[in-house]
Design a protein around this motif. Structure first.
Motif, mmCIF file in Angstrom:
data_model
loop_
_atom_site.group_PDB
_atom_site.id
_atom_site.type_symbol
_atom_site.label_atom_id
_atom_site.label_comp_id
_atom_site.label_asym_id
_atom_site.label_seq_id
_atom_site.Cartn_x
_atom_site.Cartn_y
_atom_site.Cartn_z
ATOM 1 N N GLU A 1 -38.610 -14.847 -12.812
ATOM 2 C CA GLU A 1 -39.451 -16.060 -13.533
ATOM 3 C C GLU A 1 -38.483 -16.034 -14.560
ATOM 4 O O GLU A 1 -38.538 -17.516 -15.281
ATOM 5 N N LEU A 2 -38.151 -14.836 -15.380
ATOM 6 C CA LEU A 2 -37.731 -14.972 -16.961
ATOM 7 C C LEU A 2 -36.453 -15.981 -16.841
ATOM 8 O O LEU A 2 -36.298 -16.871 -17.359
ATOM 9 N N PHE A 3 -35.553 -16.109 -15.654
ATOM 10 C CA PHE A 3 -34.310 -16.971 -15.425
ATOM 11 C C PHE A 3 -34.990 -18.505 -15.232
ATOM 12 O O PHE A 3 -34.300 -19.470 -16.273
ATOM 13 N N LEU A 4 -36.276 -18.672 -15.123
ATOM 14 C CA LEU A 4 -36.763 -20.303 -14.632
ATOM 15 C C LEU A 4 -37.497 -20.396 -16.134
ATOM 16 O O LEU A 4 -37.381 -22.010 -16.867
ATOM 17 N N ILE A 5 -37.921 -19.835 -16.869
ATOM 18 C CA ILE A 5 -38.188 -19.700 -18.230
ATOM 19 C C ILE A 5 -37.290 -19.999 -19.622
ATOM 20 O O ILE A 5 -37.407 -20.936 -20.251
ATOM 21 N N LEU A 6 -35.950 -19.328 -19.062
ATOM 22 C CA LEU A 6 -34.954 -19.612 -20.131
ATOM 23 C C LEU A 6 -34.240 -20.956 -19.802
ATOM 24 O O LEU A 6 -33.566 -21.875 -20.460
ATOM 25 N N SER A 7 -34.328 -21.796 -18.408
ATOM 26 C CA SER A 7 -33.883 -22.515 -17.896
ATOM 27 C C SER A 7 -34.870 -23.614 -18.395
ATOM 28 O O SER A 7 -34.478 -24.604 -19.038
ATOM 29 N N SER A 8 -36.073 -23.815 -18.246
ATOM 30 C CA SER A 8 -36.759 -24.632 -19.092
ATOM 31 C C SER A 8 -36.143 -24.537 -20.644
ATOM 32 O O SER A 8 -36.195 -26.203 -21.572
ATOM 33 N N ILE A 9 -36.354 -23.257 -21.200
ATOM 34 C CA ILE A 9 -36.273 -24.075 -22.985
ATOM 35 C C ILE A 9 -34.326 -23.823 -23.540
ATOM 36 O O ILE A 9 -34.448 -24.932 -24.114
ATOM 37 N N TRP A 10 -33.057 -23.381 -22.330
ATOM 38 C CA TRP A 10 -31.966 -24.198 -22.770
ATOM 39 C C TRP A 10 -31.203 -25.255 -22.279
ATOM 40 O O TRP A 10 -30.459 -25.578 -22.748
ATOM 41 N N MET A 11 -31.720 -25.272 -20.488
ATOM 42 C CA MET A 11 -31.521 -26.141 -19.878
ATOM 43 C C MET A 11 -32.194 -27.469 -20.356
ATOM 44 O O MET A 11 -31.842 -28.326 -18.875
ATOM 45 N N GLU A 12 -33.302 -27.968 -20.807
ATOM 46 C CA GLU A 12 -34.063 -29.017 -20.842
ATOM 47 C C GLU A 12 -34.292 -29.278 -18.953
ATOM 48 O O GLU A 12 -34.994 -30.287 -18.281
ATOM 49 N N GLN A 13 -35.184 -28.166 -18.225
ATOM 50 C CA GLN A 13 -36.031 -28.188 -16.703
ATOM 51 C C GLN A 13 -37.291 -27.746 -17.568
ATOM 52 O O GLN A 13 -37.570 -27.305 -18.543
ATOM 53 N N TYR A 14 -38.325 -29.045 -16.423
ATOM 54 C CA TYR A 14 -39.732 -28.043 -16.856
ATOM 55 C C TYR A 14 -39.933 -27.297 -16.349
ATOM 56 O O TYR A 14 -39.179 -27.259 -15.152
ATOM 57 N N TYR A 15 -41.066 -26.801 -16.800
ATOM 58 C CA TYR A 15 -42.006 -25.002 -16.484
ATOM 59 C C TYR A 15 -43.419 -25.386 -16.507
ATOM 60 O O TYR A 15 -43.653 -25.987 -17.396
ATOM 61 N N TYR A 16 -43.595 -25.176 -15.360
ATOM 62 C CA TYR A 16 -45.580 -25.760 -15.484
ATOM 63 C C TYR A 16 -46.272 -24.922 -14.176
ATOM 64 O O TYR A 16 -47.374 -25.449 -13.449
#
Length: 664
Positions: A540-555
């Motif tokens: 889940e940490l990978f997805l959160i970092l992708s949301s923060i730094w790779m401009e991806q949605y996380y919801y």
């Protein structure tokens, strides 16, 4: 008042076909009515610095008199803190009215060397457009496949040819708007999709004066031109009306891409498509990332975390419960006459009963302050994740998540003050005023100081992420106007309460701690103690970092809530387990050790963020500072939260086991 409105909207909209989030409302458009297209900051994952669109040679909006007329939308605090800079645009969109090769302007991009638009292309900057509060999805097309990406990073300014190194600008876009008719109403429609397909097209053109090669005049950039290669670009040919620009036209050898230099003509098409998607469900495909991250990945993460938790719980049950049961039976057994004659000697964790609740000798105030702040972060994160999971914090309400974090943190100040006061009073601390001030200012001051330094870096680089002084002042008012008074209020009630009662008395002379085995060393315990909690969250940490730094949605906050609970349970269990081993080794200095053992997961998160940083391929020193500054601050917050959970769990555990034995 706003809270009442949000609750009312929530109750009304939950009955809709698709669950929609409060904070926004539908807007109906009539045929031919203007649909505004707005532009946000230019963003790049390489530099991590937002740039204002109109500071570069892109077409600007003008008023009826021909003067530049840039209007910035009013923004909330969260939008300022997240770097949003939403402005109007010169693009003309009218409901259900298609447009064909509309000329926007001609603009001089300079030379394709350094600075300006070419530098944006080199650093992989993206446009971020918005229509009716929906971000632009990007359509990618080639000879084999057509793909639409519903991410949060818009579409690229241009591209770099991998062979020649030449930079090409995307100077034409097909704007595809999907709409849905309002049920029960005629001639009323709502926007449900916004897709942009960018092209780089080398328009060959002359001014309509017919004079051929005329020197370009910046003051005449809005004058219409005649596209001379319209035999291939039939969408720009007045003899072939109602023809949209296609990929085949753009890649035709007679056209080719437009180099990011010289005078460039910017054009666009508008395509309106009727859709069966309801307005209440229009965000679903963005939040699900079009199946890019299926739910099975999150369930795999949860099952993985549950497996770790079950194994750890089994270890705790096998080691602690069985051993504790045996120890309690032995310690509470009535000694026989022979055992009395031999003066049976105590051993194990009972031997330190008169020292186990001795206050820590090193920095007791700091431990109390860290625990209180950790509880504050704990409740803030729980409230934010829970409200997001049930839908009260919407991505459609930009900046809502960061505003929720700020408000919950400020409102939880009383919990921090109360916890610090109870712990510090239990440590027999006398400087309660200093402890309260430290709780209110120490860790928030560290975070604010880091944020201020990073903001200076953003200002120095002319980034839209730079927070203006007025917004910074609002943060300070929230801190000193809400959080600090609540910390003092909580501290007042905490000091009014009695200190935590312990089942055993503390001796006046501390017992000497025997030499410890190498595997009970604090460093080794921290290394081992952080592995299992980190294993419960790394996917889940990978997805959160992708949301923060790779401009991806996380919801997927429902999944995150489950993982968050598993993390805390795992951190508490590992801390209690090592605390028991430590007491069995007759080492009663468990206060700081329990905090550091469970908080060690933060060091693994930081090390993982270093590995993740390599995926970003950043190009500037400022990006290094921004990334590690923010990640370091987040890891400190995680350390405080998990450390407080571990320390309080060990405190409760020790009170239970020592309250269950007979002590002479």
């Amino acid at each position: 008042m706003r809270a009442c409105v949000c609750i009312t909207l929530f109750l009304l909209l939950t009955a809709a076909d698709g669950f929609y989030l409060p904070g926004v409302y539908p807007r109906n458009f009539s045929p031919g009515e203007a649909v505004p297209l707005k532009v946000d900051s230019l963003t790049s994952t390489k530099t991590m610095e937002g740039k204002e669109t109109y500071k570069f040679a892109f077409c600007k909006p003008h008023d009826e008199s021909g003067e530049v007329n840039i209007i910035t939308d009013p923004e909330n605090l969260g939008e300022w803190l997240t770097g949003n800079d939403i402005q109007n645009s010169p693009y003309v969109l009218q409901m259900k009215t298609d447009s064909y090769c509309m000329q926007l302007c001609t603009s001089y991009l300079g030379r394709s060397k350094k600075g300006g638009v070419p530098s944006l292309i080199k650093d992989s900057y993206h446009h971020n457009w918005i229509v009716d509060n929906i971000p632009a999805a990007m359509m990618m097309e080639n000879s084999e496949v057509v793909e639409t990406l519903y991410l949060n990073d818009g579409f690229p300014v241009g591209f770099v040819d991998t062979k020649s190194g030449a930079k090409y600008v995307n100077n034409h876009v097909n704007i595809n708007i999907h709409y849905h008719q309002v049920e029960g109403e005629t001639d009323k429609y709502r926007v449900v999709r916004f897709i942009v397909e960018p092209f780089s097209i080398n328009h060959k053109f002359d001014l309509k004066t017919g004079k051929g090669d005329v020197k370009w005049n910046p003051g005449k950039s809005l004058d219409p031109v005649v596209v001379t290669n319209s035999d291939v670009l039939t969408s720009c040919n007045p003899d072939t009306p109602d023809t949209h620009t296609t990929w085949d036209m753009a890649v035709d050898a007679a056209v080719g891409p437009q180099e990011a230099s010289g005078v460039v003509l910017f054009t666009y098409d508008v395509i309106w498509t009727e859709s069966d998607i309801h307005w209440a469900s229009r965000w679903d495909i963005y939040l699900s990332m079009e199946g890019g991250i299926p739910a099975s990945i999150h369930w795999y993460q949860i099952l993985n975390s549950l497996l770790i938790t079950v194994v750890l719980t089994g270890m705790v049950a096998a080691i602690l419960i069985r051993n504790l049961k045996r120890d309690l039976m032995r310690y509470n057994a009535v000694p026989t006459d022979e055992e009395k004659a031999e003066e049976r000697e105590e051993f194990g964790w009972k031997l330190v009963h008169s020292d186990v609740f001795r206050p820590p000798t090193q920095h007791p105030m700091l431990l109390a302050v860290a625990t209180g702040t950790g509880v504050q972060v704990l409740v803030m994160s729980l409230a934010t994740i829970a409200f997001s999971a049930i839908g009260f914090i919407s991505p459609a309400y930009r900046g809502g998540l960061i505003m929720a974090c700020l408000m919950f943190y400020c409102l939880c100040g009383s919990l921090a003050g109360y916890t610090t006061a109870r712990i510090y009073k239990t440590f027999k601390g006398k400087r309660w005023q200093r402890a309260t001030v430290a709780t209110a200012l120490l860790y928030p001051g560290m975070f604010f100081g880091m944020f201020f330094i990073l903001d200076i870096i953003n200002w120095a680089n002319d980034s839209t992420d730079a927070v203006p002084f007025s917004s910074m002042l609002v943060v300070i008012i929230l801190w000193f106007g809400i959080s600090v008074p609540l910390v003092f209020l909580g501290s007042y009630f905490g000091y009014k309460r009695d200190a935590v009662e312990f089942p055993t008395a503390v001796s006046s002379i501390p017992r000497q701690v025997p030499e410890q085995s190498w595997f009970m060393n604090a460093g080794f315990v921290m290394i081992v103690g952080g592995i299992l909690p980190f294993g419960a969250l790394f996917v889940e940490l990978f997805l959160i970092l992708s949301s923060i730094w790779m401009e991806q949605y996380y919801y997927v906050f429902g999944f995150l809530l489950i993982v968050w609970v598993i993390l805390l349970v795992t951190a508490a269990e590992i801390s209690v387990l090592f605390c028991y081993f430590q007491l069995c080794a007759e080492n009663y200095n468990w206060w700081w050790r329990s905090f550091l053992t469970s908080g060690a997961v933060a060091q693994y998160v930081f090390f993982y963020s270093i590995m993740y940083f390599q995926r970003l391929k950043v190009t500037t020193f400022a990006a290094y500072c921004l990334y590690f500054g923010y990640m370091g601050s987040l890891c400190v917050g995680l350390w405080l939260m998990t450390g407080a959970v571990g320390m309080l769990s060990c405190l409760k555990f020790n009170i239970l086991i020592y309250g269950s034995i007979k002590v002479d």
